[in-house]
Design a protein around this motif. Structure first.
Motif, PDB file in Angstrom:
ATOM      1  N   PRO A 156       0.831  -1.208   0.000  1.00 13.43           N
ATOM      2  CA  PRO A 156       0.000   0.000   0.000  1.00 13.43           C
ATOM      3  C   PRO A 156       0.865   1.257   0.000  1.00 13.43           C
ATOM      4  CG  PRO A 156      -0.841  -1.612   1.572  1.00 13.43           C
ATOM      5  CD  PRO A 156       0.475  -2.132   1.090  1.00 13.43           C
ATOM      6  N   ASP A 157       0.440   2.270  -0.735  1.00  9.25           N
ATOM      7  CA  ASP A 157       1.233   3.494  -0.872  1.00  9.25           C
ATOM      8  C   ASP A 157       1.613   4.089   0.478  1.00  9.25           C
ATOM      9  OD1 ASP A 157       1.113   3.267  -3.601  1.00  9.25           O
ATOM     10  OD2 ASP A 157      -0.555   4.677  -3.847  1.00  9.25           O
ATOM     11  N   GLU A 158       0.702   4.013   1.429  1.00  9.35           N
ATOM     12  CA  GLU A 158       0.988   4.628   2.733  1.00  9.35           C
ATOM     13  C   GLU A 158       2.049   3.852   3.520  1.00  9.35           C
ATOM     14  OE1 GLU A 158      -2.747   2.043   3.193  1.00  9.35           O
ATOM     15  OE2 GLU A 158      -1.893   3.429   1.725  1.00  9.35           O
ATOM     16  N   GLU A 159       2.295   2.582   3.149  1.00 10.83           N
ATOM     17  CA  GLU A 159       3.301   1.787   3.838  1.00 10.83           C
ATOM     18  C   GLU A 159       4.662   1.811   3.139  1.00 10.83           C
ATOM     19  OE1 GLU A 159       2.137  -2.169   4.761  1.00 10.83           O
ATOM     20  OE2 GLU A 159       0.152  -1.593   5.501  1.00 10.83           O
ATOM     21  N   ALA A 160       4.713   2.334   1.928  1.00 10.75           N
ATOM     22  CA  ALA A 160       5.943   2.317   1.140  1.00 10.75           C
ATOM     23  C   ALA A 160       7.142   2.944   1.862  1.00 10.75           C
ATOM     24  CB  ALA A 160       5.711   2.987  -0.206  1.00 10.75           C
ATOM     25  N   PRO A 161       6.975   4.033   2.641  1.00 11.26           N
ATOM     26  CA  PRO A 161       8.136   4.616   3.323  1.00 11.26           C
ATOM     27  C   PRO A 161       8.821   3.694   4.323  1.00 11.26           C
ATOM     28  CG  PRO A 161       6.359   6.228   3.201  1.00 11.26           C
ATOM     29  CD  PRO A 161       5.771   4.909   2.774  1.00 11.26           C
ATOM     30  N   ARG A 162       8.197   2.564   4.669  1.00  4.49           N
ATOM     31  CA  ARG A 162       8.806   1.616   5.611  1.00  4.49           C
ATOM     32  C   ARG A 162       9.787   0.670   4.933  1.00  4.49           C
ATOM     33  NH1 ARG A 162       4.499  -1.853   7.147  1.00  4.49           N
ATOM     34  NH2 ARG A 162       6.132  -2.912   8.336  1.00  4.49           N
ATOM     35  N   PHE A 163       9.813   0.665   3.589  1.00  2.28           N
ATOM     36  CA  PHE A 163      10.576  -0.342   2.854  1.00  2.28           C
ATOM     37  C   PHE A 163      11.648   0.291   1.969  1.00  2.28           C
ATOM     38  CE2 PHE A 163       6.395  -2.149   3.679  1.00  2.28           C
ATOM     39  CZ  PHE A 163       6.690  -3.432   4.106  1.00  2.28           C
ATOM     40  N   GLY A 164      12.530  -0.579   1.459  1.00  2.46           N
ATOM     41  CA  GLY A 164      13.406  -0.188   0.378  1.00  2.46           C
ATOM     42  C   GLY A 164      12.598  -0.252  -0.910  1.00  2.46           C
ATOM     43  N   ILE A 165      12.546   0.831  -1.664  1.00  2.88           N
ATOM     44  CA  ILE A 165      11.670   0.926  -2.829  1.00  2.88           C
ATOM     45  C   ILE A 165      12.484   0.893  -4.122  1.00  2.88           C
ATOM     46  CG2 ILE A 165      10.010   2.393  -4.046  1.00  2.88           C
ATOM     47  CD1 ILE A 165       8.893   1.069  -1.547  1.00  2.88           C
ATOM     48  N   MET A 166      12.026   0.066  -5.069  1.00  5.65           N
ATOM     49  CA  MET A 166      12.673  -0.058  -6.368  1.00  5.65           C
ATOM     50  C   MET A 166      11.886   0.731  -7.422  1.00  5.65           C
ATOM     51  SD  MET A 166      15.243  -2.061  -5.824  1.00  5.65           S
ATOM     52  CE  MET A 166      15.762  -3.004  -4.385  1.00  5.65           C
ATOM     53  N   ASN A 167      12.560   1.583  -8.158  1.00  9.12           N
ATOM     54  CA  ASN A 167      11.960   2.300  -9.280  1.00  9.12           C
ATOM     55  C   ASN A 167      12.500   1.688 -10.572  1.00  9.12           C
ATOM     56  OD1 ASN A 167      10.659   4.139  -7.491  1.00  9.12           O
ATOM     57  ND2 ASN A 167      12.594   5.241  -7.272  1.00  9.12           N
ATOM     58  N   THR A 168      11.605   1.260 -11.449  1.00 12.62           N
ATOM     59  CA  THR A 168      11.991   0.508 -12.642  1.00 12.62           C
ATOM     60  C   THR A 168      11.463   1.165 -13.920  1.00 12.62           C
ATOM     61  OG1 THR A 168      10.014  -0.891 -12.687  1.00 12.62           O
ATOM     62  CG2 THR A 168      11.831  -1.606 -11.261  1.00 12.62           C
ATOM     63  N   ASP A 169      12.022   0.707 -15.061  1.00 12.03           N
ATOM     64  CA  ASP A 169      11.444   1.117 -16.338  1.00 12.03           C
ATOM     65  C   ASP A 169      10.354   0.121 -16.738  1.00 12.03           C
ATOM     66  OD1 ASP A 169      12.675  -1.147 -17.380  1.00 12.03           O
ATOM     67  OD2 ASP A 169      14.286  -0.049 -18.379  1.00 12.03           O
ATOM     68  N   LYS A 170       9.802   0.279 -17.939  1.00 10.95           N
ATOM     69  CA  LYS A 170       8.684  -0.556 -18.361  1.00 10.95           C
ATOM     70  C   LYS A 170       9.071  -2.025 -18.518  1.00 10.95           C
ATOM     71  CE  LYS A 170       6.207   3.185 -20.688  1.00 10.95           C
ATOM     72  NZ  LYS A 170       5.640   3.669 -21.984  1.00 10.95           N
ATOM     73  N   GLU A 179      16.076   3.800  -0.056  1.00 11.45           N
ATOM     74  CA  GLU A 179      15.967   3.135   1.234  1.00 11.45           C
ATOM     75  C   GLU A 179      15.036   3.927   2.142  1.00 11.45           C
ATOM     76  OE1 GLU A 179      16.496   0.330   4.209  1.00 11.45           O
ATOM     77  OE2 GLU A 179      17.180   0.239   2.137  1.00 11.45           O
ATOM     78  N   LYS A 180      13.833   3.382   2.389  1.00 13.48           N
ATOM     79  CA  LYS A 180      12.819   3.988   3.252  1.00 13.48           C
ATOM     80  C   LYS A 180      12.609   5.476   2.932  1.00 13.48           C
ATOM     81  CE  LYS A 180      13.650   0.700   6.983  1.00 13.48           C
ATOM     82  NZ  LYS A 180      13.989   0.493   8.412  1.00 13.48           N
ATOM     83  N   PRO A 181      12.208   5.791   1.696  1.00  8.60           N
ATOM     84  CA  PRO A 181      12.042   7.197   1.295  1.00  8.60           C
ATOM     85  C   PRO A 181      10.822   7.852   1.930  1.00  8.60           C
ATOM     86  CG  PRO A 181      11.248   5.758  -0.429  1.00  8.60           C
ATOM     87  CD  PRO A 181      11.850   4.855   0.615  1.00  8.60           C
ATOM     88  N   LYS A 182      10.929   9.129   2.258  1.00 11.86           N
ATOM     89  CA  LYS A 182       9.790   9.865   2.806  1.00 11.86           C
ATOM     90  C   LYS A 182       8.710  10.060   1.748  1.00 11.86           C
ATOM     91  CE  LYS A 182      12.311  12.417   6.385  1.00 11.86           C
ATOM     92  NZ  LYS A 182      12.663  13.764   6.906  1.00 11.86           N
ATOM     93  N   HIS A 183       9.142  10.256   0.496  1.00 16.48           N
ATOM     94  CA  HIS A 183       8.199  10.471  -0.601  1.00 16.48           C
ATOM     95  C   HIS A 183       8.531   9.494  -1.734  1.00 16.48           C
ATOM     96  CE1 HIS A 183       6.889  14.078   1.492  1.00 16.48           C
ATOM     97  NE2 HIS A 183       8.154  14.466   1.580  1.00 16.48           N
ATOM     98  N   PRO A 184       8.129   8.219  -1.588  1.00 15.65           N
ATOM     99  CA  PRO A 184       8.490   7.190  -2.576  1.00 15.65           C
ATOM    100  C   PRO A 184       7.891   7.468  -3.951  1.00 15.65           C
ATOM    101  CG  PRO A 184       6.846   6.366  -1.035  1.00 15.65           C
ATOM    102  CD  PRO A 184       7.297   7.684  -0.499  1.00 15.65           C
ATOM    103  N   LYS A 185       8.652   7.077  -4.990  1.00 19.31           N
ATOM    104  CA  LYS A 185       8.209   7.267  -6.369  1.00 19.31           C
ATOM    105  C   LYS A 185       7.400   6.075  -6.866  1.00 19.31           C
ATOM    106  CE  LYS A 185      12.348   9.999  -7.357  1.00 19.31           C
ATOM    107  NZ  LYS A 185      13.610  10.068  -8.143  1.00 19.31           N
ATOM    108  N   SER A 186       7.447   4.972  -6.149  1.00 16.59           N
ATOM    109  CA  SER A 186       6.653   3.798  -6.504  1.00 16.59           C
ATOM    110  C   SER A 186       6.315   3.034  -5.233  1.00 16.59           C
ATOM    111  CB  SER A 186       7.421   2.894  -7.479  1.00 16.59           C
ATOM    112  OG  SER A 186       8.371   2.101  -6.786  1.00 16.59           O
TER     113      SER A 186
END
Length: 386
Positions: A156-170, A179-186
């Motif tokens: 869930p988007d609201e839980e994303a800041p708790r995790f390491g987030i991967m931003n990918t292409d298509k 790593e645990k971003p305040k404003h995740p892009k994905s």
């Protein structure tokens, strides 16, 4: 003997966020679901996925975990061409070193990996609850010509800041790791499951080991360096059940998840989760016992009331006791007339007659192992019934 893939399970963590439950045992050895240990899940996944050579890297309070793992026969990992190997830190030329981070733990065991001469190295965490076919991840790694593949799951988007987030292409190629971003892009969260081509991994681990300023961690150091070098890193999307049980609340929630009419994982199906539990007599429900919506494991005796709870092997519920919304670890006992609600009772612990041990859904009460919770609310450690 050359093999396709070697799995390395990181099982040395202290698990400090689990508080009293890991005071005596490593987090992967904590009981789950009444008859399992947390580490049963990655071990069972390896066995079902055809990965027959598995290294388990231990460190913090390893005795109970070592004793539980044995020779790996409970998971069919006692094969001549493979096997389960326990890999604690060891004395080297400059003396013994604790594992300094996840990457350093693998680096210190490159000799073990070389012995098997695998094409791929699968790095796993020993403290997640999930059921996954790693062979599909290996297949995707090959098809994309990846040098590293990282398993991800949408959160869930609201839980994303708790995790390491991967931003990918298509095409799924990883462009950025946060790593645990305040404003995740994905909302593609890393599951802590990494697959590497062996020579590629070795090169980066050796370089990281030489860097004095590194914390020697995959998420903080090694993966970002690979991305900086524009290496071929791809995300592998997983859409099944996955739970990081690193906190008291998440461990309780995961146990409660398995009380659903249709559990999130079929523990006894084709992909059954295996364990090394000792054989015990069938559970017994007394003439005045009331049990509803619960899992009652072998060796347990219920003489009181149990509702929406998980009772591990050897648990004893005395007459007049009421247990609701709780998890009782092996050989725990609840005394006559005691009330337990929204709680986790540690292995071999005793809730005294008449005591009230109650938490809330967002604040679970917990005792350590072999602890007595007295009727007056005081606690005695090391005085339990185990």
């Amino acid at each position: 003997m050359k093999t396709t893939c070697v799995a390395m399970i990181l099982a040395g963590g202290q698990g400090s966020r689990l508080g009293a439950l890991t005071k005596r045992v490593a987090k992967p050895a904590v009981s789950f679901g009444g008859k399992y240990r947390i580490i049963d899940f990655p071990l069972s996944n390896c066995a079902h996925s055809g990965i027959e050579r598995v290294g388990v890297l231990t460190q913090y309070r390893p005795f109970e975990l070592h004793n539980y793992l044995g020779n790996g026969d409970a998971w069919d990992l006692d094969v001549r061409a493979g096997g389960l190997f326990i890999l604690p830190p060891y004395a080297r030329d400059k003396g013994a070193d604790w594992y300094q981070g996840t990457a350093d733990a693998i680096y210190q065991n490159l000799y073990f990996i070389s012995f098997s001469d695998p094409e791929y190295v699968l790095v796993l965490s020993g403290d997640h609850i999930y059921s996954m076919d790693y062979s599909q991840m290996i297949r995707a790694h090959k098809e994309k010509g990846a040098e590293a593949t990282i398993a991800v799951i949408r959160v869930p988007d609201e839980e994303a800041p708790r995790f390491g987030i991967m931003n990918t292409d298509k095409k799924g190629r990883i462009l950025e790791f946060e790593e645990k971003p305040k404003h995740p892009k994905s909302n593609l969260a890393s599951m802590g499951i990494y697959l590497f081509s062996t020579d590629f991994l070795r090169k980066y681990l050796e370089a990281d080991a030489r860097k004095r300023t590194s914390s020697h961690d995959f998420g903080k150091d090694v993966i970002p360096k690979m991305l900086k070098d524009k290496a071929k890193l791809y995300a592998y999307a997983f859409d099944g059940y996955w739970k990081d049980v690193g906190t008291i609340e998440s461990l309780w929630e995961a146990n409660m998840d398995f009380l659903a009419d249709v559990p999130p994982i079929d523990l006894g199906g084709r992909w059954r989760i295996r364990s090394a539990n000792h054989s015990m007599p069938p559970h017994y429900l007394g003439p005045r016992a009331k049990v509803r919506h619960s899992m009652i494991n072998e060796g347990s005796v219920v003489l009181g009331k149990v509702e929406h709870s998980v009772l591990s092997s050897g648990v004893h519920i005395d007459p007049g006791a009421v247990v609701t919304n709780s998890v009782l670890m092996p050989f725990a006992r609840v005394g006559k007339g005691a009330v337990v609600d929204h709680a986790i009772v540690g292995q071999g612990s005793f809730i005294e007659p008449g005591a009230s041990f109650k938490g809330e859904e967002d604040k679970i009460r917990v005792t350590g192992d072999e602890t007595v919770y007295h009727a007056d609310g005081t606690i005695t450690e090391g005085g339990g019934s185990f």
